[in-house]
Design an enzyme around this catalytic site. Structure first.
Site, PDB file in Angstrom:
ATOM      1  N   HIS A  63      -7.614  -5.726   9.734  1.00 58.13           N
ATOM      2  CA  HIS A  63      -7.250  -5.328   8.373  1.00 58.13           C
ATOM      3  C   HIS A  63      -5.901  -5.929   7.974  1.00 58.13           C
ATOM      4  CE1 HIS A  63      -5.012  -1.770  10.225  1.00 58.13           C
ATOM      5  NE2 HIS A  63      -4.136  -2.185   9.329  1.00 58.13           N
ATOM      6  N   GLU A 116      -9.868  -2.583   5.056  1.00 59.47           N
ATOM      7  CA  GLU A 116     -10.572  -2.405   6.307  1.00 59.47           C
ATOM      8  C   GLU A 116     -11.766  -3.363   6.414  1.00 59.47           C
ATOM      9  OE1 GLU A 116      -9.298  -0.705   8.541  1.00 59.47           O
ATOM     10  OE2 GLU A 116      -8.281   1.078   7.773  1.00 59.47           O
ATOM     11  N   ASN A 159      -8.071  -4.325  14.036  1.00 58.15           N
ATOM     12  CA  ASN A 159      -9.450  -4.543  13.598  1.00 58.15           C
ATOM     13  C   ASN A 159      -9.537  -5.613  12.501  1.00 58.15           C
ATOM     14  OD1 ASN A 159      -8.392  -3.202  11.403  1.00 58.15           O
ATOM     15  ND2 ASN A 159      -9.890  -1.529  11.396  1.00 58.15           N
ATOM     16  N   ASP A 200       0.823  -1.208   0.000  1.00 61.83           N
ATOM     17  CA  ASP A 200       0.000   0.000   0.000  1.00 61.83           C
ATOM     18  C   ASP A 200       0.854   1.253   0.000  1.00 61.83           C
ATOM     19  OD1 ASP A 200       0.914  -0.373   2.647  1.00 61.83           O
ATOM     20  OD2 ASP A 200      -1.007  -1.147   3.298  1.00 61.83           O
TER      21      ASP A 200
END
Length: 242
Positions: free
Chosen positions: A130, A135, A128, A67
């Site tokens: 990801h 996400e 979380n 990313d």
């Protein structure tokens, strides 16, 4: 899925690096999928040391990062290009033209495909669930695309930015389908703050609400964790010693 539980963070980082070193020794023309953030820093330090001891070379290696932030210049200290240069690229013999990052100007997935795919992908695990910047709610069929970062991810990454400094809330991320296409995946998970996420990844249901759960379906994934990260796993998880 292979699970390696090490007795502490340092031994987990070393064990993860050793997997990559062995891979590069057996395949000196490998395509590497690379991660950024706090998780892989020490792993990259070990790779740099291995290079300086002539154990590995990056001369014929190609890298594909997961990313990159949008809204900051490539030379910004917190861009992932700068991160990779600081922690790995500037210290080994890799060719700059062999270092790829996702951006809006190219078809990143096609570039990966044209180069033969990713041989071994390094991943971290978000609190979380990801992976990369995929996400919760991201489609398992997603490809590289522009994404909006969650409030949780922004809070987790705030420590990398100076007080009052602009922090991007959007990025370009390799998609979940793109990640799963890697021939081999190595995930490093350390720290008590990742324990709940690791438990859900390994023992929970496969759901897009927790993107990393899709890794349960990958045929060649190794998770390297320390005891703190593994503290909530069932008693069937065993310490293998790293």
């Amino acid at each position: 899925m292979k699970l390696h539980i090490c007795d502490n963070k340092s031994s987990a980082e070393k064990a993860c690096a050793e997997i990559f070193i062995k891979h590069l020794q057996s395949n000196p023309k490998a395509n590497l999928g690379l991660a950024t953030g706090g998780t892989p820093v020490i792993v990259y330090n070990f790779l740099v040391k291995a290079f300086h001891f002539s154990q590995i070379s990056f001369r014929h290696i190609k890298t594909f990062n997961l990313d990159e932030y949008l809204g900051i210049h490539a030379l910004h200290a917190q861009s992932y290009r700068s991160f990779m240069k600081k922690h790995l690229f500037d210290h080994v013999d890799i060719l700059p033209l062999n270092c790829f990052f996702p951006c809006e100007e190219i078809n990143y997935d096609e570039a990966i495909k044209l180069n033969g795919g990713i041989d071994i992908q390094l991943l971290g695990l978000g609190t979380n669930g990801h992976i990369a910047f995929n996400e919760p709610g991201s489609s398992f069929d997603s490809s590289t695309r522009k994404v909006k970062l969650s409030d949780q991810t922004l809070r987790d990454n705030k420590r990398f930015f100076q007080a009052g400094e602009f922090q991007p809330d959007t990025a370009i991320s390799m998609g979940i389908k793109s990640i799963i296409n890697a021939k081999e995946i190595i995930m490093l998970v350390t720290g008590e703050h990742k324990a709940k996420a690791l438990q859900q990844l390994i023992e929970g249901n496969i759901t897009e609400k927790f993107p990393a759960s899709i890794l349960q379906a990958h045929s060649n994934i190794t998770i390297v964790a320390d005891l703190n990260a593994a503290s909530l796993l069932s008693e069937t998880a065993e310490l293998i010693g790293c």
